[in-house]
Design a protein around this motif. Structure first.
Motif, PDB file in Angstrom:
ATOM      1  N   ALA A 152      26.758  -6.924  27.539  1.00 37.21           N
ATOM      2  CA  ALA A 152      26.041  -5.905  26.785  1.00 37.21           C
ATOM      3  C   ALA A 152      26.258  -6.125  25.301  1.00 37.21           C
ATOM      4  N   VAL A 153      25.355  -5.567  24.503  1.00 34.01           N
ATOM      5  CA  VAL A 153      25.460  -5.625  23.043  1.00 34.01           C
ATOM      6  C   VAL A 153      25.141  -4.241  22.488  1.00 34.01           C
ATOM      7  N   ILE A 154      26.014  -3.740  21.617  1.00 37.17           N
ATOM      8  CA  ILE A 154      25.778  -2.476  20.922  1.00 37.17           C
ATOM      9  C   ILE A 154      25.783  -2.761  19.434  1.00 37.17           C
ATOM     10  N   ASP A 155      24.634  -2.586  18.794  1.00 35.73           N
ATOM     11  CA  ASP A 155      24.495  -2.860  17.369  1.00 35.73           C
ATOM     12  C   ASP A 155      24.762  -1.584  16.590  1.00 35.73           C
ATOM     13  N   THR A 156      25.924  -1.518  15.945  1.00 37.46           N
ATOM     14  CA  THR A 156      26.293  -0.370  15.108  1.00 37.46           C
ATOM     15  C   THR A 156      26.410  -0.789  13.644  1.00 37.46           C
ATOM     16  N   SER A 157      25.639  -1.793  13.257  1.00 34.75           N
ATOM     17  CA  SER A 157      25.807  -2.400  11.931  1.00 34.75           C
ATOM     18  C   SER A 157      25.299  -1.536  10.791  1.00 34.75           C
ATOM     19  N   GLY A 158      24.620  -0.440  11.091  1.00 38.78           N
ATOM     20  CA  GLY A 158      24.184   0.466  10.038  1.00 38.78           C
ATOM     21  C   GLY A 158      23.072  -0.112   9.190  1.00 38.78           C
ATOM     22  N   ASN A 159      22.789   0.571   8.082  1.00 37.44           N
ATOM     23  CA  ASN A 159      21.692   0.184   7.198  1.00 37.44           C
ATOM     24  C   ASN A 159      22.123   0.037   5.742  1.00 37.44           C
ATOM     25  N   TRP A 160      23.428   0.134   5.472  1.00 33.08           N
ATOM     26  CA  TRP A 160      23.907   0.229   4.092  1.00 33.08           C
ATOM     27  C   TRP A 160      23.442  -0.920   3.213  1.00 33.08           C
ATOM     28  N   ASN A 161      23.337  -2.104   3.771  1.00 34.71           N
ATOM     29  CA  ASN A 161      22.959  -3.272   2.979  1.00 34.71           C
ATOM     30  C   ASN A 161      21.461  -3.538   3.006  1.00 34.71           C
ATOM     31  N   GLN A 162      20.684  -2.565   3.453  1.00 39.37           N
ATOM     32  CA  GLN A 162      19.238  -2.710   3.533  1.00 39.37           C
ATOM     33  C   GLN A 162      18.578  -1.527   2.816  1.00 39.37           C
ATOM     34  N   PHE A 318      17.768   3.902   3.058  1.00 37.81           N
ATOM     35  CA  PHE A 318      17.890   2.628   3.760  1.00 37.81           C
ATOM     36  C   PHE A 318      16.874   2.508   4.885  1.00 37.81           C
ATOM     37  N   ARG A 319      16.737   1.304   5.365  1.00 37.12           N
ATOM     38  CA  ARG A 319      15.912   1.025   6.540  1.00 37.12           C
ATOM     39  C   ARG A 319      16.650  -0.011   7.384  1.00 37.12           C
ATOM     40  N   PRO A 320      16.373  -0.104   8.676  1.00 38.87           N
ATOM     41  CA  PRO A 320      17.160  -0.998   9.533  1.00 38.87           C
ATOM     42  C   PRO A 320      16.815  -2.469   9.336  1.00 38.87           C
ATOM     43  N   GLN A 321      17.821  -3.316   9.442  1.00 35.52           N
ATOM     44  CA  GLN A 321      17.635  -4.760   9.433  1.00 35.52           C
ATOM     45  C   GLN A 321      17.435  -5.204  10.884  1.00 35.52           C
ATOM     46  N   LEU A 322      16.245  -5.668  11.187  1.00 28.88           N
ATOM     47  CA  LEU A 322      15.897  -6.004  12.566  1.00 28.88           C
ATOM     48  C   LEU A 322      15.628  -7.492  12.771  1.00 28.88           C
ATOM     49  N   ASP A 323      15.691  -8.282  11.709  1.00 27.13           N
ATOM     50  CA  ASP A 323      15.309  -9.689  11.804  1.00 27.13           C
ATOM     51  C   ASP A 323      16.132 -10.451  12.834  1.00 27.13           C
ATOM     52  N   PHE A 324      17.436 -10.196  12.896  1.00 25.68           N
ATOM     53  CA  PHE A 324      18.281 -10.982  13.803  1.00 25.68           C
ATOM     54  C   PHE A 324      18.157 -10.516  15.261  1.00 25.68           C
ATOM     55  N   LEU A 325      17.343  -9.491  15.479  1.00 25.02           N
ATOM     56  CA  LEU A 325      17.101  -8.992  16.839  1.00 25.02           C
ATOM     57  C   LEU A 325      15.725  -9.425  17.357  1.00 25.02           C
ATOM     58  N   ARG A 326      15.150 -10.412  16.724  1.00 21.15           N
ATOM     59  CA  ARG A 326      13.785 -10.829  17.052  1.00 21.15           C
ATOM     60  C   ARG A 326      13.629 -11.261  18.505  1.00 21.15           C
ATOM     61  N   GLU A 327      14.669 -11.825  19.118  1.00 21.12           N
ATOM     62  CA  GLU A 327      14.580 -12.319  20.498  1.00 21.12           C
ATOM     63  C   GLU A 327      15.019 -11.284  21.535  1.00 21.12           C
ATOM     64  N   VAL A 328      15.264 -10.058  21.094  1.00 23.65           N
ATOM     65  CA  VAL A 328      15.599  -8.979  22.029  1.00 23.65           C
ATOM     66  C   VAL A 328      14.356  -8.130  22.248  1.00 23.65           C
ATOM     67  N   ARG A 329      14.154  -7.710  23.484  1.00 24.75           N
ATOM     68  CA  ARG A 329      13.021  -6.840  23.779  1.00 24.75           C
ATOM     69  C   ARG A 329      13.385  -5.400  23.429  1.00 24.75           C
ATOM     70  N   LEU A 330      12.867  -4.965  22.307  1.00 25.16           N
ATOM     71  CA  LEU A 330      13.147  -3.623  21.817  1.00 25.16           C
ATOM     72  C   LEU A 330      11.944  -2.721  22.029  1.00 25.16           C
ATOM     73  N   PRO A 334       6.810   3.016  16.072  1.00 24.07           N
ATOM     74  CA  PRO A 334       6.208   2.254  14.976  1.00 24.07           C
ATOM     75  C   PRO A 334       6.381   2.887  13.606  1.00 24.07           C
ATOM     76  N   ALA A 335       6.659   4.177  13.549  1.00 23.90           N
ATOM     77  CA  ALA A 335       6.828   4.832  12.251  1.00 23.90           C
ATOM     78  C   ALA A 335       8.288   4.937  11.864  1.00 23.90           C
ATOM     79  N   VAL A 336       9.119   5.479  12.755  1.00 31.35           N
ATOM     80  CA  VAL A 336      10.515   5.755  12.430  1.00 31.35           C
ATOM     81  C   VAL A 336      11.399   4.525  12.598  1.00 31.35           C
ATOM     82  N   GLU A 337      10.956   3.559  13.422  1.00 32.46           N
ATOM     83  CA  GLU A 337      11.742   2.369  13.747  1.00 32.46           C
ATOM     84  C   GLU A 337      13.053   2.728  14.444  1.00 32.46           C
ATOM     85  N   ALA A 338      13.008   3.772  15.247  1.00 29.67           N
ATOM     86  CA  ALA A 338      14.106   4.178  16.114  1.00 29.67           C
ATOM     87  C   ALA A 338      13.651   3.985  17.549  1.00 29.67           C
ATOM     88  N   PRO A 339      14.590   3.943  18.519  1.00 32.26           N
ATOM     89  CA  PRO A 339      14.180   3.877  19.926  1.00 32.26           C
ATOM     90  C   PRO A 339      13.150   4.960  20.229  1.00 32.26           C
TER      91      PRO A 339
END
Length: 465
Positions: A152-162, A318-330, A334-339
């Protein structure tokens, strides 16, 4: 493979070693799951450290995770006064560093996640995908690249740097990148290590959340000692009532007091306020800040503006950094960029931090089973995240990964009622440019103004303070 039928996870990778990431590791350990926490910074809690000088408006009781406390208490650790208000530095020193020490065998510092995928297959491949381990590619400063496998993977990296751009329509203003040397983060240490940068200078603060409020208050305090210091506050909203907050009606008195103080500074002209302001262009001096001020061109509903400023505080959120998750099926709204299931609960067009219900693994799940966004990153562009909410998220996720779906579905959250947490969809501004909504990284005092997902809406949305 449904969540209820999958085998319990044995291993999990946690991205980010902030408060929620460390709490995730503690919950996983309690459930018998081996965590690997991957942190890009040289220390745990890099974001919190950056605003260590700021005192939080939420007391300790809302900033401590239950599983983390249980782990710490085994070492003889004693909780701080639950009703006291910690600074960011105290949160790190009194709580997160002792917790990280207990979790040190599971934490990898200086390790940046470059990509997440499923082992042996890309995003487009479906047959054989269920149950396939995750592959997390990690790089270090010395150039080493390692692939780590986990259930499993849990991404808790936050948005501070974005950070959000300062321009309109969610886009960078022309010249914003080129003028980066003039731009400070949302919570500079104005009265401490950054004092020289601001003393006797003209600072433009862009945004209307608690980061902006804190910076404005500290700049005003600096101006009392350094009279040449001048302050301009620019917001895209026609009203700043949300920045002033709930005052005495706020269940967190320290938060309500911030707005009261700022209101008085604006009324006394100690802070120049420009409403309905849009940043059109930023032009820095050819030699950078040492050669002269930058010119910020913008407009309001009434006029064009040209501001010569020495420093710009970008407190637009801030907004989420999603580039490194490109190969995950999320599955992201479309507006909030949340699940998707969570987005309808947190959409700032309709919800504030006071109206977001408790939620857990069920609302955070994605088509790729066993992958989760948690913490502030799970809220995408919504500014209503509460630190205590993140702790409940990861408790639920850990329970589900361990096969205890009944516990995962029993989500509970106790938060203070607050006059600041109100939804004011229209604030006397029909036809105005969309304002920056007040955002919250609760538990944190680092509440940010986040540009609303509906950039073309006719009025600003109210949110948490």
């Amino acid at each position: 493979m449904s969540r209820t039928s999958r085998p319990p996870a044995a291993t999990a990778i946690v991205i980010g070693a902030g408060p929620v990431g460390l709490a995730t590791a503690a919950h996983l350990l309690e459930r018998g799951i081996h965590p690997t926490v991957v942190e890009s910074g040289p220390h745990i809690a890099s974001a919190v450290r950056s605003w260590g000088h700021i005192r939080m408006f939420s007391p300790w009781r809302y900033n401590l995770d239950a599983a983390s406390v249980r782990l710490l208490e085994k070492t003889g650790w004693s909780s701080p006064d639950l009703d006291a208000l910690p600074t960011g530095a105290e949160l790190v020193g009194l709580y997160l560093e002792p917790l990280a020490e207990e979790l040190s065998a599971y934490v990898r510092l200086g390790s940046t996640v470059e990509a997440v995928s499923r082992q042996g297959m890309d995003k487009s491949r479906t047959i054989g995908r269920e149950g396939r381990p995750y592959l997390v590619r990690v790089s270090t400063a010395n150039g080493a690249v390692t692939d780590i496998a986990a259930d499993a993977v849990i991404d808790t990296s936050g948005n501070w740097n974005q950070p959000n751009p300062m321009g309109s329509a969610g886009l960078l203003a022309p010249g914003e990148v080129e003028s980066a040397a003039y731009v400070a983060g949302p919570l500079p240490d104005v009265l401490g290590q950054d004092r020289k940068r601001f003393a006797g200078k003209h600072t433009l603060v862009v945004g209307m959340g608690h980061s902006a409020v804190n910076s404005l208050l500290n700049l005003a305090a600096l101006a009392e000692a350094e009279p040449e210091t001048t302050i301009t506050w620019a917001v895209r909203s026609a009203s700043v009532r949300r920045a002033y907050g709930g005052g005495a009606a706020d269940a967190l008195p320290a938060r309500g007091a911030l707005g009261d103080r700022l209101r008085k500074l604006v009324e006394s002209d100690s802070v120049r306020l420009i409403r309905t302001f849009t940043v059109d262009k930023i032009v820095g001096a050819a030699g950078g800040p040492s050669a002269g001020p930058a010119t910020v061109y913008g407009h309001t509903l009434e006029a064009e503006h040209k501001l010569d400023v020495d420093v710009i505080v970008n407190a637009t959120g801030f907004r989420p950094q999603l580039d490194f998750l490109r190969e995950v099926r999320l599955s992201l709204d479309p507006a909030v960029e949340a699940p998707v299931a969570l987005a309808q609960m947190i959409d700032p067009n309709f919800h504030s931090c006071g109206t977001v219900p408790a939620h857990g693994e069920k609302e955070l799940a994605h088509p790729d089973d066993g992958f989760y966004l948690a913490g502030s990153k799970s809220y995408g562009r919504a500014p209503t995240f509460l630190l205590a909410t993140g702790y409940e998220q990861v408790r639920s996720i850990a329970a589900s990964l361990a096969g205890d779906q009944a516990a995962a579905d029993q989500v509970r959250l106790s938060l203070p009622e607050t006059g600041v947490c109100s939804t004011d969809l229209v604030e006397n501004q029909a036809g105005a440019s969309l304002g920056l909504t007040t955002g919250v990284l609760h538990g944190y005092s680092a509440d940010e103004d986040v540009q609303d997902p509906a950039e073309d809406a006719p009025a600003t949305t109210g949110c948490c303070g």
